[in-house]
Design a protein around this motif. Sequence first.
Motif, PDB file in Angstrom:
ATOM      1  N   PRO A  19      16.353  23.286   6.677  1.00 46.69           N
ATOM      2  CA  PRO A  19      16.701  24.798   6.587  1.00 46.69           C
ATOM      3  C   PRO A  19      17.463  25.819   7.383  1.00 46.69           C
ATOM      4  O   PRO A  19      16.947  25.442   8.759  1.00 46.69           O
ATOM      5  CB  PRO A  19      15.117  25.232   6.064  1.00 46.69           C
ATOM      6  CG  PRO A  19      14.305  24.384   6.895  1.00 46.69           C
ATOM      7  CD  PRO A  19      15.146  23.165   7.098  1.00 46.69           C
ATOM      8  N   TYR A  21      19.049  29.454   8.494  1.00 45.58           N
ATOM      9  CA  TYR A  21      18.781  31.097   8.424  1.00 45.58           C
ATOM     10  C   TYR A  21      19.479  31.499   9.852  1.00 45.58           C
ATOM     11  O   TYR A  21      18.693  31.552  10.722  1.00 45.58           O
ATOM     12  CB  TYR A  21      17.597  31.503   8.048  1.00 45.58           C
ATOM     13  CG  TYR A  21      17.626  32.975   7.815  1.00 45.58           C
ATOM     14  CD1 TYR A  21      18.618  33.380   6.920  1.00 45.58           C
ATOM     15  CD2 TYR A  21      16.875  34.061   8.332  1.00 45.58           C
ATOM     16  CE1 TYR A  21      18.745  34.859   6.619  1.00 45.58           C
ATOM     17  CE2 TYR A  21      16.924  35.159   8.250  1.00 45.58           C
ATOM     18  CZ  TYR A  21      18.062  35.805   7.421  1.00 45.58           C
ATOM     19  OH  TYR A  21      18.113  37.152   7.035  1.00 45.58           O
ATOM     20  N   GLU A  23      21.705  30.265  12.025  1.00 46.02           N
ATOM     21  CA  GLU A  23      21.584  29.297  13.306  1.00 46.02           C
ATOM     22  C   GLU A  23      22.824  28.943  13.799  1.00 46.02           C
ATOM     23  O   GLU A  23      23.053  27.565  13.973  1.00 46.02           O
ATOM     24  CB  GLU A  23      20.616  27.994  12.788  1.00 46.02           C
ATOM     25  CG  GLU A  23      19.469  28.440  12.302  1.00 46.02           C
ATOM     26  CD  GLU A  23      18.211  28.723  13.263  1.00 46.02           C
ATOM     27  OE1 GLU A  23      18.415  28.843  14.665  1.00 46.02           O
ATOM     28  OE2 GLU A  23      17.043  28.942  12.795  1.00 46.02           O
ATOM     29  N   ASP A  52      20.179  29.314   3.949  1.00 43.22           N
ATOM     30  CA  ASP A  52      19.218  30.207   3.468  1.00 43.22           C
ATOM     31  C   ASP A  52      19.767  31.632   3.404  1.00 43.22           C
ATOM     32  O   ASP A  52      18.993  32.452   4.072  1.00 43.22           O
ATOM     33  CB  ASP A  52      17.826  30.001   3.826  1.00 43.22           C
ATOM     34  CG  ASP A  52      16.475  30.819   3.185  1.00 43.22           C
ATOM     35  OD1 ASP A  52      17.013  31.221   2.201  1.00 43.22           O
ATOM     36  OD2 ASP A  52      15.815  31.145   3.793  1.00 43.22           O
ATOM     37  N   ALA A 104      16.417  24.020  11.968  1.00 35.47           N
ATOM     38  CA  ALA A 104      17.911  23.721  12.377  1.00 35.47           C
ATOM     39  C   ALA A 104      17.957  24.465  13.887  1.00 35.47           C
ATOM     40  O   ALA A 104      19.003  24.164  14.333  1.00 35.47           O
ATOM     41  CB  ALA A 104      18.502  24.935  11.383  1.00 35.47           C
ATOM     42  N   ASP A 105      16.982  24.790  14.525  1.00 30.77           N
ATOM     43  CA  ASP A 105      17.022  25.455  15.696  1.00 30.77           C
ATOM     44  C   ASP A 105      17.083  24.548  16.960  1.00 30.77           C
ATOM     45  O   ASP A 105      16.889  25.012  18.146  1.00 30.77           O
ATOM     46  CB  ASP A 105      15.996  26.725  15.796  1.00 30.77           C
ATOM     47  CG  ASP A 105      14.427  26.103  15.655  1.00 30.77           C
ATOM     48  OD1 ASP A 105      14.515  24.933  15.442  1.00 30.77           O
ATOM     49  OD2 ASP A 105      13.796  27.149  15.729  1.00 30.77           O
ATOM     50  N   ARG A 141       2.350  33.266  19.171  1.00 31.70           N
ATOM     51  CA  ARG A 141       2.709  32.276  18.279  1.00 31.70           C
ATOM     52  C   ARG A 141       1.644  30.815  18.415  1.00 31.70           C
ATOM     53  O   ARG A 141       0.925  30.389  17.656  1.00 31.70           O
ATOM     54  CB  ARG A 141       3.991  31.756  18.596  1.00 31.70           C
ATOM     55  CG  ARG A 141       5.055  32.513  18.459  1.00 31.70           C
ATOM     56  CD  ARG A 141       5.242  33.295  16.971  1.00 31.70           C
ATOM     57  NE  ARG A 141       5.327  32.259  16.084  1.00 31.70           N
ATOM     58  CZ  ARG A 141       6.639  31.731  15.728  1.00 31.70           C
ATOM     59  NH1 ARG A 141       7.576  32.318  16.422  1.00 31.70           N
ATOM     60  NH2 ARG A 141       6.594  30.998  14.802  1.00 31.70           N
ATOM     61  N   ARG A 209      13.769  27.320  22.022  1.00 32.29           N
ATOM     62  CA  ARG A 209      14.748  27.794  21.335  1.00 32.29           C
ATOM     63  C   ARG A 209      16.150  28.025  22.269  1.00 32.29           C
ATOM     64  O   ARG A 209      15.835  28.819  23.156  1.00 32.29           O
ATOM     65  CB  ARG A 209      14.563  29.049  20.587  1.00 32.29           C
ATOM     66  CG  ARG A 209      15.253  29.163  19.091  1.00 32.29           C
ATOM     67  CD  ARG A 209      14.858  30.578  18.509  1.00 32.29           C
ATOM     68  NE  ARG A 209      14.601  30.173  17.127  1.00 32.29           N
ATOM     69  CZ  ARG A 209      15.584  30.109  16.197  1.00 32.29           C
ATOM     70  NH1 ARG A 209      16.917  30.098  16.506  1.00 32.29           N
ATOM     71  NH2 ARG A 209      15.066  29.642  14.972  1.00 32.29           N
ATOM     72  N   SER A 214      13.833  33.582  16.724  1.00 30.66           N
ATOM     73  CA  SER A 214      12.911  33.065  15.912  1.00 30.66           C
ATOM     74  C   SER A 214      12.743  34.112  14.723  1.00 30.66           C
ATOM     75  O   SER A 214      13.106  35.222  15.025  1.00 30.66           O
ATOM     76  CB  SER A 214      11.470  32.808  16.508  1.00 30.66           C
ATOM     77  OG  SER A 214      10.431  32.769  15.301  1.00 30.66           O
ATOM     78  N   LYS A 215      12.628  33.584  13.605  1.00 30.45           N
ATOM     79  CA  LYS A 215      12.480  34.423  12.046  1.00 30.45           C
ATOM     80  C   LYS A 215      11.128  35.121  12.109  1.00 30.45           C
ATOM     81  O   LYS A 215      10.984  35.809  10.847  1.00 30.45           O
ATOM     82  CB  LYS A 215      13.056  33.797  10.936  1.00 30.45           C
ATOM     83  CG  LYS A 215      14.699  33.529  10.880  1.00 30.45           C
ATOM     84  CD  LYS A 215      15.272  33.064  12.164  1.00 30.45           C
ATOM     85  CE  LYS A 215      16.534  32.876  12.108  1.00 30.45           C
ATOM     86  NZ  LYS A 215      17.278  31.945  13.131  1.00 30.45           N
ATOM     87  N   ARG A 220       3.002  35.967  10.238  1.00 30.16           N
ATOM     88  CA  ARG A 220       3.061  34.976   9.329  1.00 30.16           C
ATOM     89  C   ARG A 220       1.629  34.384   9.209  1.00 30.16           C
ATOM     90  O   ARG A 220       1.294  33.796   8.164  1.00 30.16           O
ATOM     91  CB  ARG A 220       3.873  33.913   9.941  1.00 30.16           C
ATOM     92  CG  ARG A 220       4.067  32.723   9.048  1.00 30.16           C
ATOM     93  CD  ARG A 220       5.115  31.686   9.496  1.00 30.16           C
ATOM     94  NE  ARG A 220       5.197  31.358  10.855  1.00 30.16           N
ATOM     95  CZ  ARG A 220       6.117  30.469  11.261  1.00 30.16           C
ATOM     96  NH1 ARG A 220       7.058  30.285  10.751  1.00 30.16           N
ATOM     97  NH2 ARG A 220       6.022  30.046  12.799  1.00 30.16           N
TER      98      ARG A 220
HETATM   99  N1  UDP Z   1      14.443  29.595   8.173  1.00 27.92           N
HETATM  100  C1  UDP Z   1      14.907  29.589   6.848  1.00 27.92           C
HETATM  101  N2  UDP Z   1      14.706  30.846   6.196  1.00 27.92           N
HETATM  102  C2  UDP Z   1      14.021  32.014   6.697  1.00 27.92           C
HETATM  103  C3  UDP Z   1      13.440  31.675   8.105  1.00 27.92           C
HETATM  104  C4  UDP Z   1      13.848  30.512   8.787  1.00 27.92           C
HETATM  105  O1  UDP Z   1      15.667  28.836   6.453  1.00 27.92           O
HETATM  106  O2  UDP Z   1      14.064  32.936   6.119  1.00 27.92           O
HETATM  107  C5  UDP Z   1      14.730  28.313   9.152  1.00 27.92           C
HETATM  108  C6  UDP Z   1      15.278  28.459  10.252  1.00 27.92           C
HETATM  109  O3  UDP Z   1      16.704  28.766  10.297  1.00 27.92           O
HETATM  110  C7  UDP Z   1      14.692  27.168  11.195  1.00 27.92           C
HETATM  111  C8  UDP Z   1      13.089  27.116  10.479  1.00 27.92           C
HETATM  112  O4  UDP Z   1      13.554  27.680   9.227  1.00 27.92           O
HETATM  113  O5  UDP Z   1      15.743  26.277  10.797  1.00 27.92           O
HETATM  114  C9  UDP Z   1      12.294  27.598  11.080  1.00 27.92           C
HETATM  115  O6  UDP Z   1      12.270  28.855  11.663  1.00 27.92           O
HETATM  116  P1  UDP Z   1      11.937  29.465  13.319  1.00 27.92           P
HETATM  117  O7  UDP Z   1      12.660  28.406  14.246  1.00 27.92           O
HETATM  118  O8  UDP Z   1      12.708  31.066  13.026  1.00 27.92           O
HETATM  119  O9  UDP Z   1      10.517  29.329  13.111  1.00 27.92           O
HETATM  120  P2  UDP Z   1       9.577  29.079  14.216  1.00 27.92           P
HETATM  121  O10 UDP Z   1      10.217  27.841  15.016  1.00 27.92           O
HETATM  122  O11 UDP Z   1       9.816  30.164  15.353  1.00 27.92           O
HETATM  123  O12 UDP Z   1       8.260  28.834  13.960  1.00 27.92           O
END
Ligand code: UDP
Length: 326
Positions: A19, A21, A23, A52, A104-105, A141, A209, A214-215, A220
């Motif tokens: 996924p 978003y 990146e 996305d 993806a990150d 987190r 990262r 982060s999204k 959450r």
């Molecule tokens: N992502 C997505 N849509 C969204 C939010 C996040 O596809 O609306 C993807 C984002 O690109 C990443 C993955 O979901 O590949 C996890 O997101 P993030 O790294 O922000 O989350 P964290 O690792 O901080 O929990």
Amino acid sequence: MEEDKSSGTSNIEVSIIVPVYNEEGSLRPLYDELKQAIQQIDRNSEIIFVNDGSKDNSEAVLNQLAEQDSMVKVIHLQTNFGQTAAIAAGLDHAQGDIIIPIDADLQNDPRDIPRLLDKLAEGYDVVSGWRKNRRDKWFNRTLPSLVANKLISIISGVKLHDYGCTLKAYRRKVIKDIKLYGEMHRFIPIYSAWYGAKVTEIVVNHRPRRFGKSKYGFERVIKVILDLIVIKFLGDYAHKPIYIFGGVGILSFILAFLSGLWALYLKFFHKISFIQTPLPLLFVLLIVLGFNAILLGLLAEISIRTYYESQNKHTYLVKEKRNFKQ
Ligand code: UDP
Ligand code: MG
């Protein structure tokens, strides 16, 4: 040309779902790392990037990757639907019998993929990643996630340490009927376990990262907890909602009956008038509540029947069939 085992269009064994978003910075390094992992596992694979609704340059980068490598498949969603929906889109298009979602990150490490597959080969249906040494901000987190994971583990009865880790490996057969809503991709192992899948976990690498941000934030956790309530309800009562609603209704009737009796007792044996205690009010309230709960239960029964019957869903999962034509 040497035979490239991993780029064949048919007989795909492993589908990696990413996924994406916003990146743009991570995509190329991730692609390189994924290619190395795929070379190592030596199985027919596809990488499905689900964009996305990114607003940065991700779309163009993904199109370039798809151009240069047919193993890369790209789905651009119309707008931002969220990580769970993006993973669901990937699942719907995946061809492999083994499905591996990965962030993806670059926080998940593709070098863990061969290990996930080895574990799966031991006879498991789901191998979940555990980010034992998580590299995110501790207070907003890692800590909330520790608490949430403990809670999920207790409530679901499926003992894992890290439901939120995207990197997992699934056999398709145990997840093909699962529909994903909200933040629910993290609950796939729970669903599958409830349907009899063998679920386990291995420790995976987690990295800070490097690109983009982060999204998610603290909010959450609240969504995850609400989803958990839904999951628990669906898991326990989805087939028979009347059991829970009707249960509440009958309990209400019993309490109503007791308050009624008590009010009568007070009136006739202690000369305490009905209007001196809240008992008659309670009686009426509980009767109304009881009726409502039972009616809601009936309504839920109707909608659950529509749910299963309109989509030909089954309330069971077959492990294997013998001597059947198909
Ligand atoms: N992502 C997505 N849509 C969204 C939010 C996040 O596809 O609306 C993807 C984002 O690109 C990443 C993955 O979901 O590949 C996890 O997101 P993030 O790294 O922000 O989350 P964290 O690792 O901080 O929990
Ligand atoms: Mg991340």
